[in-house]
Design an enzyme around this catalytic site. Sequence first.
Site, mmCIF file in Angstrom:
data_model
loop_
_atom_site.group_PDB
_atom_site.id
_atom_site.type_symbol
_atom_site.label_atom_id
_atom_site.label_comp_id
_atom_site.label_asym_id
_atom_site.label_seq_id
_atom_site.Cartn_x
_atom_site.Cartn_y
_atom_site.Cartn_z
ATOM 1 N N SER A 235 -2.409 10.257 -18.658
ATOM 2 C CA SER A 235 -3.548 11.032 -19.176
ATOM 3 C C SER A 235 -4.124 11.891 -18.060
ATOM 4 O O SER A 235 -4.287 11.420 -16.939
ATOM 5 C CB SER A 235 -4.670 10.098 -19.651
ATOM 6 O OG SER A 235 -4.204 9.120 -20.543
ATOM 7 N N MET B 185 -7.157 8.011 -3.814
ATOM 8 C CA MET B 185 -7.345 6.570 -4.016
ATOM 9 C C MET B 185 -8.733 6.055 -3.641
ATOM 10 O O MET B 185 -8.923 4.857 -3.509
ATOM 11 C CB MET B 185 -6.272 5.784 -3.247
ATOM 12 C CG MET B 185 -4.857 6.010 -3.770
ATOM 13 S SD MET B 185 -4.684 5.740 -5.545
ATOM 14 C CE MET B 185 -4.776 3.951 -5.601
ATOM 15 N N HIS C 13 -4.134 9.934 -14.575
ATOM 16 C CA HIS C 13 -4.113 8.465 -14.574
ATOM 17 C C HIS C 13 -2.853 7.998 -15.303
ATOM 18 O O HIS C 13 -2.534 8.494 -16.381
ATOM 19 C CB HIS C 13 -5.360 7.928 -15.281
ATOM 20 C CG HIS C 13 -5.421 6.432 -15.264
ATOM 21 N ND1 HIS C 13 -5.792 5.726 -14.139
ATOM 22 C CD2 HIS C 13 -5.117 5.515 -16.213
ATOM 23 C CE1 HIS C 13 -5.714 4.433 -14.403
ATOM 24 N NE2 HIS C 13 -5.316 4.271 -15.646
ATOM 25 N N ASN D 220 -8.616 14.443 -13.073
ATOM 26 C CA ASN D 220 -7.802 13.374 -12.489
ATOM 27 C C ASN D 220 -6.604 13.120 -13.400
ATOM 28 O O ASN D 220 -6.664 13.379 -14.603
ATOM 29 C CB ASN D 220 -8.641 12.090 -12.390
ATOM 30 C CG ASN D 220 -7.885 10.943 -11.751
ATOM 31 O OD1 ASN D 220 -7.210 11.123 -10.732
ATOM 32 N ND2 ASN D 220 -7.971 9.765 -12.345
ATOM 33 N N ASP E 235 -12.068 6.266 -14.659
ATOM 34 C CA ASP E 235 -11.011 6.522 -15.644
ATOM 35 C C ASP E 235 -11.560 6.626 -17.070
ATOM 36 O O ASP E 235 -10.831 6.384 -18.045
ATOM 37 C CB ASP E 235 -9.910 5.439 -15.577
ATOM 38 C CG ASP E 235 -9.253 5.380 -14.200
ATOM 39 O OD1 ASP E 235 -9.090 6.446 -13.583
ATOM 40 O OD2 ASP E 235 -8.926 4.269 -13.752
ATOM 41 N N GLU F 199 -17.971 7.009 -14.971
ATOM 42 C CA GLU F 199 -17.235 5.825 -15.420
ATOM 43 C C GLU F 199 -15.773 5.958 -14.979
ATOM 44 O O GLU F 199 -15.090 6.921 -15.355
ATOM 45 C CB GLU F 199 -17.301 5.737 -16.949
ATOM 46 C CG GLU F 199 -16.701 4.457 -17.481
ATOM 47 C CD GLU F 199 -16.496 4.519 -19.001
ATOM 48 O OE1 GLU F 199 -15.768 3.673 -19.510
ATOM 49 O OE2 GLU F 199 -17.061 5.440 -19.643
HETATM 50 C C1 GRF Z 1 0.159 8.770 -9.928
HETATM 51 O O1 GRF Z 1 0.799 7.798 -10.709
HETATM 52 C C2 GRF Z 1 -1.156 9.144 -10.542
HETATM 53 O O2 GRF Z 1 -1.173 9.067 -11.927
HETATM 54 C C3 GRF Z 1 -2.082 8.106 -9.964
HETATM 55 O O3 GRF Z 1 -1.633 7.886 -8.655
HETATM 56 C C4 GRF Z 1 -0.244 8.224 -8.573
HETATM 57 C C5 GRF Z 1 -0.130 9.245 -7.502
HETATM 58 O O4 GRF Z 1 1.190 9.592 -7.232
HETATM 59 N N1 GRF Z 1 -3.460 8.529 -10.040
HETATM 60 P P1 GRF Z 1 1.496 10.866 -6.348
HETATM 61 O O5 GRF Z 1 0.735 10.679 -5.030
HETATM 62 O O6 GRF Z 1 1.048 12.084 -7.076
HETATM 63 O O7 GRF Z 1 2.987 10.825 -6.121
#
Ligand code: GRF
Length: 227
Positions: free
Chosen positions: A140, A94, A113, A111, A149, A147
């Site tokens: 995705s 995050m 998303h 990553n 995402d 940039e």
């Molecule tokens: C997922 O929805 C992912 O796509 C996003 O953050 C969330 C993470 O969930 N980037 P987790 O920690 O893998 O349960």
Amino acid sequence: MSGASGGIVVLVSGRGSNLQAIIDAVHDGRLPADIHAVISSEPGTPAMARARTAGIPNHVVNHRDFPARELFDQALIQRVDSYEPRLVVLAGFMRILSESFINHYSGRLINIHPSLLPDFPGLNTHARALQSGAKSHGASVHFVTPEVDGGPVIIQSAVPVLPDDTPEILAERVLTEEHRIYPLAIRWFLDGRLSVEGGRVLLDGEQRPEQGLDRQIITHNDSPETG
Ligand code: GRF
């Protein structure tokens, strides 16, 4: 975990359900990879507990311990590089990463998303999809570029948006697809099947529908081959 075609390091911040999907795929042989380490930007996360349970080396690089993002990113690079991964996997990580971090792992940083990019980059994707009246939504996996995402898409999976959906219900439906496509994308990378041409990712030299070229023909029942 051995018998690997490549080492990965997974970066997390929270729940870790995608990490768990990757661990499970390694354990049951769908993903011949070696998870060298899990690194969290937050202490005490469920994701770290999952890593410990699986016996994977795990570390916290707490962003609060660093006065500037650049310093945090440098510490993270040192920790990641000590494991010499072929691929660095962001799984619910995050923190926004600096350009120098992203460039350091150029072409080997991915990553997941929770939207059909380029729709809904950023946060609160499920609520935004519902508000927009979209008929389909999804997830995705993409290469990371500076940039946010915005990097080239490796694979997407779409799910229908149903009349009674709440953001939570829709998130669950999308998450099931996340857990399916992330191990697959990692496998494609480690097997050397991905290339990037003209900003598009190719699988075995070809653009495939599940890579996002033609939204019309993706359905959540499509199951890309795993070979
Ligand atoms: C997922 O929805 C992912 O796509 C996003 O953050 C969330 C993470 O969930 N980037 P987790 O920690 O893998 O349960």
